[in-house]
Design an enzyme around this catalytic site. Sequence first.
Site, PDB file in Angstrom:
ATOM      1  N   THR A 273      63.887  23.379  59.405  1.00  0.00           N
ATOM      2  CA  THR A 273      63.225  24.383  58.567  1.00  0.00           C
ATOM      3  C   THR A 273      62.021  23.704  57.921  1.00  0.00           C
ATOM      4  OG1 THR A 273      63.582  26.048  56.827  1.00  0.00           O
ATOM      5  CG2 THR A 273      64.623  23.917  56.478  1.00  0.00           C
TER       6      THR A 273
ATOM      7  N   ALA B 186      60.139  23.870  62.585  1.00  0.00           N
ATOM      8  CA  ALA B 186      59.798  23.407  61.240  1.00  0.00           C
ATOM      9  C   ALA B 186      58.827  24.397  60.587  1.00  0.00           C
ATOM     10  CB  ALA B 186      59.220  21.997  61.327  1.00  0.00           C
TER      11      ALA B 186
ATOM     12  N   VAL C 149      61.284  30.331  62.592  1.00  0.00           N
ATOM     13  CA  VAL C 149      60.189  29.478  62.161  1.00  0.00           C
ATOM     14  C   VAL C 149      60.374  29.233  60.670  1.00  0.00           C
ATOM     15  CG1 VAL C 149      57.672  29.233  61.949  1.00  0.00           C
ATOM     16  CG2 VAL C 149      58.651  30.530  63.869  1.00  0.00           C
ATOM     17  N   CYS C 150      60.197  27.988  60.239  1.00  0.00           N
ATOM     18  CA  CYS C 150      60.183  27.674  58.806  1.00  0.00           C
ATOM     19  C   CYS C 150      61.531  28.089  58.186  1.00  0.00           C
ATOM     20  CB  CYS C 150      58.973  28.392  58.183  1.00  0.00           C
ATOM     21  SG  CYS C 150      58.452  27.819  56.557  1.00  0.00           S
ATOM     22  N   THR C 151      61.515  28.717  57.025  1.00  0.00           N
ATOM     23  CA  THR C 151      62.758  29.084  56.360  1.00  0.00           C
ATOM     24  C   THR C 151      63.490  30.240  57.045  1.00  0.00           C
ATOM     25  OG1 THR C 151      61.449  30.417  54.831  1.00  0.00           O
ATOM     26  CG2 THR C 151      62.094  28.212  54.098  1.00  0.00           C
TER      27      THR C 151
END
Lengths: 207, 207
Positions: free
Chosen positions: A119, A149, A99-101
Amino acid sequence: MQVAIPLYPRFTALDAVGPYTVLAFAPGWTVTFVAEQAGPVTDDRGSLNLAATASYAELDRPDVIVVPGGTGTLDVMGDEALVGWIRQAHEHTRWTTSVCTGSLLLGAAGLLDGLTATTHWALLDLLRQVGAEPVSERVVTQGKIVTAAGVSAGIDMALSLLAQAADVETAQAVQLAIEYDPHPPFQAGTPRTAPEGTPERALKLIT
Amino acid sequence: MQVAIPLYPRFTALDAVGPYTVLAFAPGWTVTFVAEQAGPVTDDRGSLNLAATASYAELDRPDVIVVPGGTGTLDVMGDEALVGWIRQAHEHTRWTTSVCTGSLLLGAAGLLDGLTATTHWALLDLLRQVGAEPVSERVVTQGKIVTAAGVSAGIDMALSLLAQAADVETAQAVQLAIEYDPHPPFQAGTPRTAPEGTPERALKLIT
């Protein structure tokens, strides 16, 4: 199904707890927060302490891993305890997700070479540095690797994953259990839709 | 702005961490998890331990309270340490809010008498027992009291709250920071939209 979510200093709470809640509601799934050593880990707002209940060594062959992002991600890109665990766990997982970074950590583990991935919108270009081709999508699936994202995208990712790893009926039941019928009050969830000036204000909040 | 989120055994993690993440990203806002005594509190899936970092006595006049729900809610309706804290904190709050079955605790504190309110779809009728008029809406505002529907609705509630308590630009910046552009994979987020059989399956997951 055994899911492991690694925690590290300054992770973003919702990155971890969104997918946790979705997957932990699924019958027969257990979700465990892991870290180098068991114990509380502090998030990137500095005011949430979530406990890792197992060490990496204790949970080295989970079926699914969900790697969260956070403002602390870049600081742990060279943390071999974490990145090495991701690399080794991935050899045996059914699904390796982020998830995300968190996708930058999959990349640091060498898992994204030549793959498309996503990301947080603010750091999308950094994916190139770990060999991935960045795409601006909510959830990106490449074989058994799934990247999501920023932050809240982990909820969508986990529901999609559940539909594939279990079945659509289970994913729908969890979606209803958590009453996931989102009504964002504004159209500000992406840089494309947000009003002028919003990206600059958002960047100040996360850096 | 000082926000307090009370934790109790078998709270639902996302009820607390959704609003936490939204509000903790807002500049100048601090969010503290509280309980009768500081220390870890276990959620309703049994595998997440979130730390309360202050006792009720230590944080008796927060500006905002966010009361989460969970499968443990009904067991703490008579817990005077929790319910009494909600009642007393409310006298001084700017906003008194709940997510999911947290509204039953606002009701137990006597705060919903004659007001419309919402909660998780599966327990909507129980609001009548605490004097409220249940409505099936995502977020219900009655003066300074704001109740949200089940689990994930806390994210929408917190963004709306932030727009009112701070300003729209701040709420939009946080929405973008957490990339809240939801794309649920199914239309299963409410009993009205979910496929046949889904409510029964969902109820099995939460009871």
